[in-house]
Design a protein around this motif. Sequence first.
Motif, mmCIF file in Angstrom:
data_model
loop_
_atom_site.group_PDB
_atom_site.id
_atom_site.type_symbol
_atom_site.label_atom_id
_atom_site.label_comp_id
_atom_site.label_asym_id
_atom_site.label_seq_id
_atom_site.Cartn_x
_atom_site.Cartn_y
_atom_site.Cartn_z
ATOM 1 N N PHE A 2 -0.670 11.854 19.772
ATOM 2 C CA PHE A 2 -1.400 11.430 18.586
ATOM 3 C C PHE A 2 -1.081 12.325 17.390
ATOM 4 N N TRP A 3 -0.953 11.688 16.224
ATOM 5 C CA TRP A 3 -0.761 12.393 14.963
ATOM 6 C C TRP A 3 -1.775 11.873 13.961
ATOM 7 N N GLN A 4 -2.117 12.701 12.999
ATOM 8 C CA GLN A 4 -3.043 12.291 11.952
ATOM 9 C C GLN A 4 -2.463 12.711 10.598
ATOM 10 N N LEU A 5 -2.453 11.776 9.662
ATOM 11 C CA LEU A 5 -1.949 12.057 8.322
ATOM 12 C C LEU A 5 -3.138 12.445 7.449
ATOM 13 N N GLU A 6 -3.031 13.578 6.751
ATOM 14 C CA GLU A 6 -4.130 14.066 5.927
ATOM 15 C C GLU A 6 -3.662 14.304 4.487
ATOM 16 N N TYR A 7 -4.555 14.002 3.558
ATOM 17 C CA TYR A 7 -4.252 14.168 2.132
ATOM 18 C C TYR A 7 -5.266 15.106 1.494
ATOM 19 N N GLN A 8 -4.774 16.076 0.729
ATOM 20 C CA GLN A 8 -5.632 17.001 -0.004
ATOM 21 C C GLN A 8 -5.273 16.889 -1.485
ATOM 22 N N PRO A 9 -6.195 16.447 -2.323
ATOM 23 C CA PRO A 9 -5.851 16.131 -3.727
ATOM 24 C C PRO A 9 -5.435 17.330 -4.562
ATOM 25 N N ASN A 10 -5.798 18.557 -4.136
ATOM 26 C CA ASN A 10 -5.473 19.730 -4.945
ATOM 27 C C ASN A 10 -4.800 20.803 -4.086
ATOM 28 N N ASP A 11 -3.669 21.277 -4.557
ATOM 29 C CA ASP A 11 -2.985 22.395 -3.928
ATOM 30 C C ASP A 11 -3.597 23.689 -4.466
ATOM 31 N N PRO A 12 -4.211 24.524 -3.600
ATOM 32 C CA PRO A 12 -4.847 25.757 -4.090
ATOM 33 C C PRO A 12 -3.894 26.686 -4.839
ATOM 34 N N GLU A 13 -2.603 26.581 -4.556
ATOM 35 C CA GLU A 13 -1.632 27.474 -5.185
ATOM 36 C C GLU A 13 -0.973 26.885 -6.420
ATOM 37 N N ASP A 14 -1.174 25.576 -6.661
ATOM 38 C CA ASP A 14 -0.560 24.937 -7.823
ATOM 39 C C ASP A 14 -1.406 23.745 -8.228
ATOM 40 N N SER A 15 -2.109 23.865 -9.337
ATOM 41 C CA SER A 15 -3.036 22.814 -9.772
ATOM 42 C C SER A 15 -2.333 21.520 -10.161
ATOM 43 N N HIS A 16 -1.013 21.567 -10.343
ATOM 44 C CA HIS A 16 -0.259 20.370 -10.701
ATOM 45 C C HIS A 16 0.208 19.577 -9.483
ATOM 46 N N CYS A 17 -0.161 20.063 -8.293
ATOM 47 C CA CYS A 17 0.334 19.424 -7.065
ATOM 48 C C CYS A 17 -0.814 19.054 -6.129
ATOM 49 N N CYS A 18 -0.500 18.150 -5.215
ATOM 50 C CA CYS A 18 -1.403 17.784 -4.125
ATOM 51 C C CYS A 18 -0.705 18.125 -2.805
ATOM 52 N N LEU A 19 -1.412 17.977 -1.709
ATOM 53 C CA LEU A 19 -0.859 18.326 -0.402
ATOM 54 C C LEU A 19 -0.981 17.151 0.552
ATOM 55 N N VAL A 20 0.053 16.972 1.376
ATOM 56 C CA VAL A 20 0.027 15.980 2.451
ATOM 57 C C VAL A 20 0.357 16.708 3.750
ATOM 58 N N PHE A 21 -0.481 16.501 4.756
ATOM 59 C CA PHE A 21 -0.324 17.194 6.034
ATOM 60 C C PHE A 21 -0.062 16.204 7.160
ATOM 61 N N LEU A 22 0.737 16.628 8.120
ATOM 62 C CA LEU A 22 0.894 15.911 9.383
ATOM 63 C C LEU A 22 0.242 16.773 10.455
ATOM 64 N N THR A 23 -0.870 16.305 10.980
ATOM 65 C CA THR A 23 -1.661 17.080 11.940
ATOM 66 C C THR A 23 -1.485 16.510 13.343
ATOM 67 N N ALA A 24 -1.237 17.391 14.288
ATOM 68 C CA ALA A 24 -1.108 16.992 15.687
ATOM 69 C C ALA A 24 -2.480 17.008 16.351
ATOM 70 N N ILE A 25 -2.849 15.925 17.007
ATOM 71 C CA ILE A 25 -4.071 15.869 17.803
ATOM 72 C C ILE A 25 -3.684 16.250 19.228
ATOM 73 N N PRO A 26 -4.030 17.451 19.695
ATOM 74 C CA PRO A 26 -3.525 17.911 20.992
ATOM 75 C C PRO A 26 -4.048 17.090 22.158
ATOM 76 N N ASN A 27 -3.157 16.812 23.107
ATOM 77 C CA ASN A 27 -3.595 16.189 24.350
ATOM 78 C C ASN A 27 -4.145 17.278 25.271
ATOM 79 N N PRO A 28 -4.725 16.924 26.423
ATOM 80 C CA PRO A 28 -5.336 17.955 27.282
ATOM 81 C C PRO A 28 -4.381 19.071 27.689
ATOM 82 N N GLU A 29 -3.106 18.731 27.927
ATOM 83 C CA GLU A 29 -2.144 19.765 28.318
ATOM 84 C C GLU A 29 -1.840 20.707 27.154
ATOM 85 N N GLU A 30 -1.683 20.152 25.965
ATOM 86 C CA GLU A 30 -1.402 20.982 24.792
ATOM 87 C C GLU A 30 -2.587 21.870 24.441
ATOM 88 N N ALA A 31 -3.792 21.352 24.646
ATOM 89 C CA ALA A 31 -4.998 22.091 24.270
ATOM 90 C C ALA A 31 -5.180 23.368 25.071
#
Length: 310
Positions: A2-31
């Motif tokens: 499983f993967w989850q796509l996440e959006y953050q409207p403000n980049d803390p390090e650059d106010s002119h940018c936003c952030l997009v993340f690809l987050t892994a949802i760990p399975n029981p073995e990965e956890a």
Amino acid sequence: MFWQLEYQPNDPEDSHCCLVFLTAIPNPEEAISTQFWSDRANVEASLFMKTSSYNKSYIMTTHDYSIRGKSWGKSFEKMKNYAPVTIGVTFVNSDLELKGYNSVLTTRPETKDITEAWSRQLDVPENSDVLFNVKDGVVYASKSILSERSEYFSGFFKGRWAEISKHNVELGSTDTTIEHIIIDVPDISKVVFLEMLRYIYTDEVRFNLVPSVEIFRVADKYLLTKLRQKARVEIFKRLTNKNAMSVLFNEAWKWNDLKDDIINFIVDNFQEMKDTPEYKKLAAEYKGHPAGIEIFQEILDRLLDKQILK
């Protein structure tokens, strides 16, 4: 996987940018793994953002995903107009299955009511037939639950290693005589022992209440393999450049697998860690530690293997 796509409207390090993340949802073995998630490394992915006049994408390095780094992202320039923006992820070399979910993904079903019900049965004198004399108090538990959930306690009770005693227990306004099996545990505090028993009763542990190293130690002693691994992962997650050396020299050196996790962390972060006061202090005093010479030799060997010192 499983993967989850996440959006953050403000980049803390650059106010002119936003952030997009690809987050892994760990399975029981990965956890319960302290290693990088190798199956994820086989997946090629790229994040993108586009409008009618803008199209930008970044290739992701999926070999960096682990329990310490479940979310990785990129910074994109904010759009100055109000045109529709599409963000997304492209997977290559992967079989993709699309599903919709109405709630946050988890690796196990919610059993809150059952967990709370079992938790309330712990440390209740009138519902117990086992009494543990721990370092700073007493803890009550049920022989049947301990035997069913723990091979260690099952064998212990079958071997009749414990003392059986009748004593008075205050229940409300009256004293009642109850027979308990008495077990002395002089080396473990009440809060740690209760949390271990809570895991036996409910299959859950609260690392925010008890140091993960203490849970690891008690789980190792009582042969609770799953709890031991959970604590091992929690210790690994909480390592920093400032605390890794002290965790290694104070406790982790006693167990080979935990020692290996922390030495690998030190080697992977050596360039940043070698200049910290914590590292310099232990580097100067390691010969006084019972395993200090061996530990530093292992660190040096692995640094050389990775050609960090060459």
